[in-house]
Design an enzyme around this catalytic site. Structure first.
Site, PDB file in Angstrom:
ATOM      1  N   GLU A 114       4.789   5.120   3.713  1.00 35.98           N
ATOM      2  CA  GLU A 114       4.241   6.457   3.964  1.00 35.98           C
ATOM      3  C   GLU A 114       5.376   7.344   4.487  1.00 35.98           C
ATOM      4  O   GLU A 114       6.018   7.008   5.473  1.00 35.98           O
ATOM      5  CB  GLU A 114       3.106   6.348   5.005  1.00 35.98           C
ATOM      6  CG  GLU A 114       2.539   7.650   5.507  1.00 35.98           C
ATOM      7  CD  GLU A 114       2.030   8.562   4.393  1.00 35.98           C
ATOM      8  OE1 GLU A 114       1.116   8.175   3.647  1.00 35.98           O
ATOM      9  OE2 GLU A 114       2.596   9.673   4.262  1.00 35.98           O
ATOM     10  N   GLU A 129       0.857  -1.192   0.000  1.00 35.39           N
ATOM     11  CA  GLU A 129       0.000   0.000   0.000  1.00 35.39           C
ATOM     12  C   GLU A 129       0.886   1.233   0.000  1.00 35.39           C
ATOM     13  O   GLU A 129       1.681   1.449   0.916  1.00 35.39           O
ATOM     14  CB  GLU A 129      -0.971   0.040   1.186  1.00 35.39           C
ATOM     15  CG  GLU A 129      -1.856   1.291   1.066  1.00 35.39           C
ATOM     16  CD  GLU A 129      -3.040   1.361   2.008  1.00 35.39           C
ATOM     17  OE1 GLU A 129      -3.411   0.315   2.591  1.00 35.39           O
ATOM     18  OE2 GLU A 129      -3.590   2.464   2.168  1.00 35.39           O
ATOM     19  N   LYS A 167      -2.782  21.454  -9.652  1.00 33.72           N
ATOM     20  CA  LYS A 167      -2.351  22.541 -10.549  1.00 33.72           C
ATOM     21  C   LYS A 167      -1.500  21.981 -11.687  1.00 33.72           C
ATOM     22  O   LYS A 167      -0.644  21.117 -11.446  1.00 33.72           O
ATOM     23  CB  LYS A 167      -1.522  23.571  -9.767  1.00 33.72           C
ATOM     24  CG  LYS A 167      -2.354  24.374  -8.792  1.00 33.72           C
ATOM     25  CD  LYS A 167      -1.509  25.431  -8.097  1.00 33.72           C
ATOM     26  CE  LYS A 167      -2.343  26.147  -7.059  1.00 33.72           C
ATOM     27  NZ  LYS A 167      -1.569  26.598  -5.920  1.00 33.72           N
ATOM     28  N   ARG A 181      -9.311   7.564   5.284  1.00 37.26           N
ATOM     29  CA  ARG A 181      -9.548   8.847   5.942  1.00 37.26           C
ATOM     30  C   ARG A 181      -9.753   9.961   4.907  1.00 37.26           C
ATOM     31  O   ARG A 181     -10.647  10.786   5.029  1.00 37.26           O
ATOM     32  CB  ARG A 181      -8.360   9.172   6.843  1.00 37.26           C
ATOM     33  CG  ARG A 181      -8.751  10.031   8.028  1.00 37.26           C
ATOM     34  CD  ARG A 181      -7.562  10.587   8.723  1.00 37.26           C
ATOM     35  NE  ARG A 181      -6.879   9.600   9.572  1.00 37.26           N
ATOM     36  CZ  ARG A 181      -5.864   9.922  10.360  1.00 37.26           C
ATOM     37  NH1 ARG A 181      -5.406  11.151  10.406  1.00 37.26           N
ATOM     38  NH2 ARG A 181      -5.292   9.004  11.108  1.00 37.26           N
ATOM     39  N   TYR A 182      -8.930   9.974   3.870  1.00 38.31           N
ATOM     40  CA  TYR A 182      -9.062  11.011   2.841  1.00 38.31           C
ATOM     41  C   TYR A 182     -10.342  10.855   2.045  1.00 38.31           C
ATOM     42  O   TYR A 182     -10.959  11.840   1.660  1.00 38.31           O
ATOM     43  CB  TYR A 182      -7.833  11.025   1.924  1.00 38.31           C
ATOM     44  CG  TYR A 182      -6.808  11.998   2.419  1.00 38.31           C
ATOM     45  CD1 TYR A 182      -5.994  11.661   3.488  1.00 38.31           C
ATOM     46  CD2 TYR A 182      -6.695  13.269   1.881  1.00 38.31           C
ATOM     47  CE1 TYR A 182      -5.072  12.557   3.996  1.00 38.31           C
ATOM     48  CE2 TYR A 182      -5.778  14.173   2.385  1.00 38.31           C
ATOM     49  CZ  TYR A 182      -4.974  13.814   3.434  1.00 38.31           C
ATOM     50  OH  TYR A 182      -4.073  14.716   3.936  1.00 38.31           O
ATOM     51  N   ASP A 211      -1.717  12.010  -3.408  1.00 39.06           N
ATOM     52  CA  ASP A 211      -1.692  13.481  -3.502  1.00 39.06           C
ATOM     53  C   ASP A 211      -2.029  13.890  -4.936  1.00 39.06           C
ATOM     54  O   ASP A 211      -1.349  13.479  -5.876  1.00 39.06           O
ATOM     55  CB  ASP A 211      -0.308  14.012  -3.115  1.00 39.06           C
ATOM     56  CG  ASP A 211      -0.044  13.831  -1.628  1.00 39.06           C
ATOM     57  OD1 ASP A 211      -0.855  14.312  -0.821  1.00 39.06           O
ATOM     58  OD2 ASP A 211       0.955  13.182  -1.276  1.00 39.06           O
TER      59      ASP A 211
HETATM   60  C1  SAM Z   1      -3.955  12.421   0.113  1.00 46.37           C
HETATM   61  S1  SAM Z   1      -3.085  11.353   1.177  1.00 46.37           S
HETATM   62  C2  SAM Z   1      -4.083   9.874   1.231  1.00 46.37           C
HETATM   63  C3  SAM Z   1      -3.752   8.964   2.373  1.00 46.37           C
HETATM   64  C4  SAM Z   1      -4.547   7.657   2.426  1.00 46.37           C
HETATM   65  N1  SAM Z   1      -4.257   6.812   1.299  1.00 46.37           N
HETATM   66  C5  SAM Z   1      -6.010   7.927   2.535  1.00 46.37           C
HETATM   67  O1  SAM Z   1      -6.722   7.722   1.530  1.00 46.37           O
HETATM   68  O2  SAM Z   1      -6.471   8.339   3.620  1.00 46.37           O
HETATM   69  C6  SAM Z   1      -1.741  10.818   0.160  1.00 46.37           C
HETATM   70  C7  SAM Z   1      -0.642  10.170   0.954  1.00 46.37           C
HETATM   71  O3  SAM Z   1       0.338   9.655   0.082  1.00 46.37           O
HETATM   72  C8  SAM Z   1       1.603   9.874   0.664  1.00 46.37           C
HETATM   73  N2  SAM Z   1       2.595   9.842  -0.419  1.00 46.37           N
HETATM   74  C9  SAM Z   1       2.798  10.766  -1.374  1.00 46.37           C
HETATM   75  N3  SAM Z   1       3.824  10.410  -2.164  1.00 46.37           N
HETATM   76  C10 SAM Z   1       4.265   9.212  -1.714  1.00 46.37           C
HETATM   77  C11 SAM Z   1       5.300   8.337  -2.111  1.00 46.37           C
HETATM   78  N4  SAM Z   1       6.111   8.644  -3.126  1.00 46.37           N
HETATM   79  N5  SAM Z   1       5.480   7.199  -1.421  1.00 46.37           N
HETATM   80  C12 SAM Z   1       4.667   6.882  -0.380  1.00 46.37           C
HETATM   81  N6  SAM Z   1       3.683   7.681   0.036  1.00 46.37           N
HETATM   82  C13 SAM Z   1       3.480   8.831  -0.609  1.00 46.37           C
HETATM   83  C14 SAM Z   1       1.465  11.231   1.352  1.00 46.37           C
HETATM   84  O4  SAM Z   1       2.401  11.431   2.378  1.00 46.37           O
HETATM   85  C15 SAM Z   1       0.041  11.153   1.881  1.00 46.37           C
HETATM   86  O5  SAM Z   1      -0.017  10.656   3.194  1.00 46.37           O
END
Ligand code: SAM
Length: 242
Positions: free
Chosen positions: A98, A73, A151, A222-223, A147
């Site tokens: 993460e 994940e 933009k 959560r998101y 993420d």
């Molecule tokens: C918008 S959040 C969504 C978190 C979770 N999946 C949820 O749906 O609640 C995106 C997450 O991806 C992580 N993330 C971004 N780029 C990443 C990478 N290259 N490797 C691992 N995690 C990453 C960020 O730190 C962030 O916690």
């Protein structure tokens, strides 16, 4: 580690000061569960529990797990989905990645409270884990609400890029699945375009319901609950071609 350091795909890696219990878990539990990405990952070793004589107390949370399916994940946030999936499939082996320390700490709390033994973690960039996994080792990869970088000038920071798909394709078994969800319409279109352009993947949807509804067994993240995007969630499943 790869030297061509790609652009950062994530925002902050730390926010508020960790609560004492979370800080303690980062100090004591995380070392038992951490995946070493400094060399090729030996999946059986990672899930074999602490080395005898390594000076680590045999934590129940790092108990050996047999050779079940390997699930990755990417960007597990607070770890709610990761730990729920692991609890529901004790025979499977889960690696969660993460970079956000507070998220990792939250996940450790879920691991401790649930008592799951089949989760290992890397605090950092998932691309470093993918780069170190053996060929054709992965059965399933979740990328849930990554993420969005909405933009235009930030699209280059999105995780889904041709180079990343090539790296992911290497470590997926033939027939293995990537499960991707987003509530940003442009990121869904972007992802679809990138995966369908890559001959190593096929989009498995047959009808609209296949991308409008989550797959069976999905656990809300959560998101997802926050509904911060510009559309209802879009659920994309891709299969690694043989
Ligand atoms: C918008 S959040 C969504 C978190 C979770 N999946 C949820 O749906 O609640 C995106 C997450 O991806 C992580 N993330 C971004 N780029 C990443 C990478 N290259 N490797 C691992 N995690 C990453 C960020 O730190 C962030 O916690």
């Amino acid at each position: 580690m790869d030297d061509h350091r790609p652009l950062r795909t994530f925002g902050r890696t730390k926010a508020r000061t960790l609560k004492p219990r979370q800080a303690a878990l980062v100090e004591t539990l995380l070392p038992h569960l951490a995946v070493d990405v400094s060399a090729e990952i030996d999946v059986d070793v990672v899930f074999s529990g602490p080395e005898p004589g390594a000076g680590l107390a045999p934590a129940a949370d790092a108990a050996p797990v047999g050779g079940g399916p390997l699930v990755l994940e990417i960007g597990f946030g607070g770890g709610e989905h990761l730990v729920a999936q692991a609890a529901g499939q004790p025979e499977a082996r889960f690696i969660g990645v993460e970079p956000f320390l507070n998220g990792v700490a939250s996940c450790l709390r879920h691991i401790e409270e649930s008592g799951v033994t089949n989760v290992r973690l890397h605090q950092g960039d998932a691309r470093d884990v993918v780069a170190r996994l053996p060929d054709a080792s992965l059965d399933l990869c979740y990328i849930l609400f990554p993420d969005p970088w909405p933009k235009l000038r930030h699209h280059k920071r999105r995780l889904i890029q041709p180079e990343f798909l090539a790296a992911l394709a290497r470590v997926l078994k033939p027939g293995a699945e990537v499960r991707f969800a987003t509530d940003w319409a442009n990121y869904a279109a972007w992802t679809l375009e990138h995966f369908t352009r890559d001959a190593r993947f096929v989009w498995t949807a047959e009808r609209a319901a296949d991308w409008q509804n989550a797959w069976p067994g999905h656990v809300q993240t959560r998101y997802e609950q926050k509904q911060l995007g510009d559309c209802t969630p879009i659920w994309l499943r891709f299969e690694r071609t043989p």
